[in-house]
Scaffold this motif. Sequence first.
Motif, PDB file in Angstrom:
ATOM      1  N   THR A 190       0.801  -1.232   0.000  1.00  0.00           N
ATOM      2  CA  THR A 190       0.000   0.000   0.000  1.00  0.00           C
ATOM      3  C   THR A 190       0.837   1.289   0.000  1.00  0.00           C
ATOM      4  O   THR A 190       0.484   2.208  -0.726  1.00  0.00           O
ATOM      5  CB  THR A 190      -1.005   0.030   1.168  1.00  0.00           C
ATOM      6  N   VAL A 202       1.833   1.805  -3.610  1.00  0.00           N
ATOM      7  CA  VAL A 202       0.737   2.248  -4.469  1.00  0.00           C
ATOM      8  C   VAL A 202       0.409   3.710  -4.189  1.00  0.00           C
ATOM      9  O   VAL A 202       0.294   4.522  -5.114  1.00  0.00           O
ATOM     10  CB  VAL A 202      -0.502   1.352  -4.243  1.00  0.00           C
ATOM     11  N   GLY A 216      -2.667   5.062   2.512  1.00  0.00           N
ATOM     12  CA  GLY A 216      -1.803   3.899   2.263  1.00  0.00           C
ATOM     13  C   GLY A 216      -1.017   3.530   3.509  1.00  0.00           C
ATOM     14  O   GLY A 216      -0.955   2.372   3.927  1.00  0.00           O
TER      15      GLY A 216
END
Lengths: 646, 476
Positions: free
Chosen positions: A11, A14, A38
């Motif tokens: 995360t 990303v 994230g």
Amino acid sequence: MYELSLIALITPLVGGLLAGLIGSKVNKSFTHWITTLGIFISFSISCWILVEVFLNPSLFLNQNIYEWMSIAGFNFKAGILIDHLTVSMMAVVTFISLMVHIYSIGYMHDDPGYHRFFCYISLFTFAMLLLVMSNNLLQLFFGWEGVGLMSYLLIGFWYKKESAIQANFKAFIVNRVGDMGLLLGIAVIFSIIGSLDYQTIFNSSTELVKAKISITNGYSVSAITLACLLLFFGAMGKSAQMPLHVWLPDSMEGPTPISALIHAATMVTAGVYMVARMSPLFELSSVALSVVLIVGATTALCAGLLGIVMCDIKRIIAYSTISQLGYMMVAAGVSAYSASVFHLMTHAFFKSLLFLAAGSVIIALHHEQDIRKMGGLKQYMPITYLAALIGSLSLIGFPGFAGFFSKDALIEAVAHSSTVGSEFAYYCVLIGVFVTALYTFRFLFMVFHGQTRFKGGEQIKESSWVILIPLILLSIPSILIAWPTFGVLVFGDFFSDSIRQISSYELFGFEYQSPLSFLIHSFSGPVIYLSVIGIFAAWVGYIKKPELPYKISNQFTTIHRVLVNKFYFDHFYENVIAKNTAKLGSAFWKFGDIKIIDDFLVNGTAIRIQKLSTITKKMQTGYIYHYALMMVIGLSLLLAWVIIKS
Amino acid sequence: MINIIKPIIPELTLAAGICLMVLVNSFIRTPHRSTSQILAVLTLVIATATAVPLFNHDVEILFNGQFIIDPLAIGLKISAYVAVLLVVLSTTINEKINQSEILLIELFATLGISIICSAANLLTIYLGLETLALSLYGLVAANKNSIESTEAAMKFFILGVIASAIFLYGISLIYGIYGTLNINLLNVMIVNNTLELKIAVGFILCGIAFKFGAIPFHSWVPDTYQGASTPVALFISTAPKIAAFALLYRLLIDAFISISETWVVMIYALGMISLIIGNLIAISQNNFKRLLGYSAIGHIGFIFLGIATGTKDGLESSLFYLLIYVLMTMVAFMVIEVLSSKHREVKLLKDFKDLNSSHPWLSLIMLFSMCSMIGIPPFAGFYAKWSVLSSLVEANMVYTAIIAILMTVVAAFYYLRVIWFIYFEKTNQEIGQPESTILQKAVVSFTGIAILLIGLYPKPILDFCRQIISSNLLLD
């Protein structure tokens, strides 16, 4: 759990990529929401795993994600290792990162590089998680380089500032020196064991002990010692141990949240983490342990001394960080890895707290960083002051604060150790305690107490809530974190699945019962008194009689000059090493590159071929009888060869 | 009846198509371009479609040993048909030259190629060779109003005739020695390596080298590429090379395999000279078509080196290289064909300046082609070079491989120069909107992407080449 930990790892990546690629096309709130989200997901998962681990201590995960490549029978894999050490590191890293993300929303608010900043810190978190979650040395190395790269980019974040560019260059080069050691260490291990997987390495560590590596004819060293020393050399670069510490003070050119996240709480502790992770190897080499101990002790004391003479608010904390990293290394050197890692964690909380408080001050004073131009800020910024006070008390090891437990435990371990060099180290860390208290309270008194020495005092006001919330949230663990965890982490066998360490009684020399008993026990030692004396000295020097420090520095000009010039490390590097390397490089460049490669090989060949081309081109005259002649000559040559041959 | 005809249906289709086109062209006064084009495309599609089932056909010799059906013949025929099909599809309308005439002659040439591929007798081979050669002379001369074109055609014709005479003389020597022209018989009869035989092989080899355009029989190549109109150059640079490979294979492998030690050296020498000198001269060219001519010579050098290994591997890789070369050159010529308009022909390197800003897609296709010619992975050219080089190394010709690699570096210079002009040079001269059709653009894109796709997944084409070569039992 495997999927969850994979999500926790991915995360931040990303979020960072989204912020970097499309953030500037959307808007600022998208950027900070996506990255903070994230990190928050990552943090929640880390906490969940941590709770699971506490409930079920046998939890352990070692799984390969995929095979990266396979060369000549050696397989390189990417994998995840979740054990107690990893989980603790994950929780700390993601927590600090989350705090810094929130803090940066306020701190970086008006910066034109807003999206870039959030992209970098998210990617940094990803690289750091990659480093701590790795189950093999190669992936650790990738994470190691990844955090190094992000650190480089963030130190030079204000890339139009000359000094920032120089600082990030310095950080990059010094880290390269260290990384070379790490890489060589990995190579030594790989050449003997043939695998980079932690489990395989630890299982066959006896091979490392048996193997000898010859340096010159007739002189050889044990592979384990060589490997550990090289690995530690890598750790020295990343964790800013003397003499490779020079980059860390300069790295303060970056934005303050970065100093808190990367150059205090997480990245610089990667070296300590790696030593702890490799503890099964270090335990096999007493030479390496002694080196770790002595380097750590020297760093702990000397960096602290430098902290006393610095006037830049961030540099004081930076030298303090180096000094505390030295403490962690000392603990590792006397085999008290659990104390080392525990100090790493408490340090992460209180040091990022101090940095963020300093950042709050810097923002309030419009980017003024000289403590001589501060003073009396207590009344203007009460919450920031309180946060700084908590951070300072924790740092000097005031009884009851988090820093007290971790530091006292490791000093106990040093006192009780019989490793070669432990006596030297013991005195270093003891003096270090006094020095720490002195520079910390010098900083606190000069910034928050006494007379105001800045202009426009009426406009100074407390920072906004986005900045204060992280301060408050970080203050809590800086005080309390040790109470519930201390016993389990340091004296219990919490880390036994990842760290090889002898029993706590042998290590610390007394039976641990409860935090309170430890507190009472510590009054019988010198540590507490030393720090109190330190505070007192600071009070005398900077509140009671402010002229005293000048008198002292005038009295001892030589020592003062040595300290102000940071032991001449920078001079030495710049004038001796850098200059001569540059000379050597320029000699190679002038002779090797320009003369041989450029003039002779590259351009020379090109020119010659060009000439040849012009000559051969004349073959094509355009006259048909020339063409026909050429064919006939060709045929004749072929026939002539045939006839002569037979 | 049908069984006798079946193996020669592709050739019959071509012949019928040609007759039909002649009729159409003579009855319709101003033949619409597309009529001829549709006819040509139809003919080629049917020919290809009827050839494909024959690929796994048993080896069969027809017409008293004149005509052979084997995987080599059919495989090369299919390749040639597909190549010609792409050429025909990408040919533009241009009022300066009579388009239908060009298409007609191209079909004639294709018939010649087809005959060469299937010839089992030296006389049939010569027949096919002349059908092809005469068509090519006509093609080059098709641009009647251009002095350059006429000059090129004249040179090509005279040199071609000389080469043809040399080749024929070699054949007559063979007939004089063995009293037969049948390739299979020759293969059995040739046992001793006599001097007369060697001399005959030398003569024949000169004819083959001329078809390929290997140095020193190359002089026609640059002049013809430059002089001929782009669609013609596109044709000449592709399909006839496949015929040349068939010619070489039928003669050197099928007939003279037992004296391979003689011709291997000759092929090696020719290949080496072509590789070195072709690439060297290419460096100082400013005309793009001429540059492609010299680059072709360099590529032929590579193909010859592969053959000179004398191994099955080497032949396979040479054939693979040839097919990829045909594809790459085709793309390069197609791009300039698409870019050229009625008023202006893109031919000089500087005409490519800043092409990227006006035609980004075509620039990219050209980039594919150039990178592939250099041999940069993942383009097809990389595997072509790699397979030839690896077969060289396996045949213990390491130094040759090194020289080949060095010459590839030299070649990289002039290919990269094209890319440099396209992407980095600035100009205020507009290239102008080309008058190309969607069909042409589609064909260019298809061929260009094929280079990339084959590079990513070369196995089918490699298998195709392997199947063609491995069917020959004469090779060990």
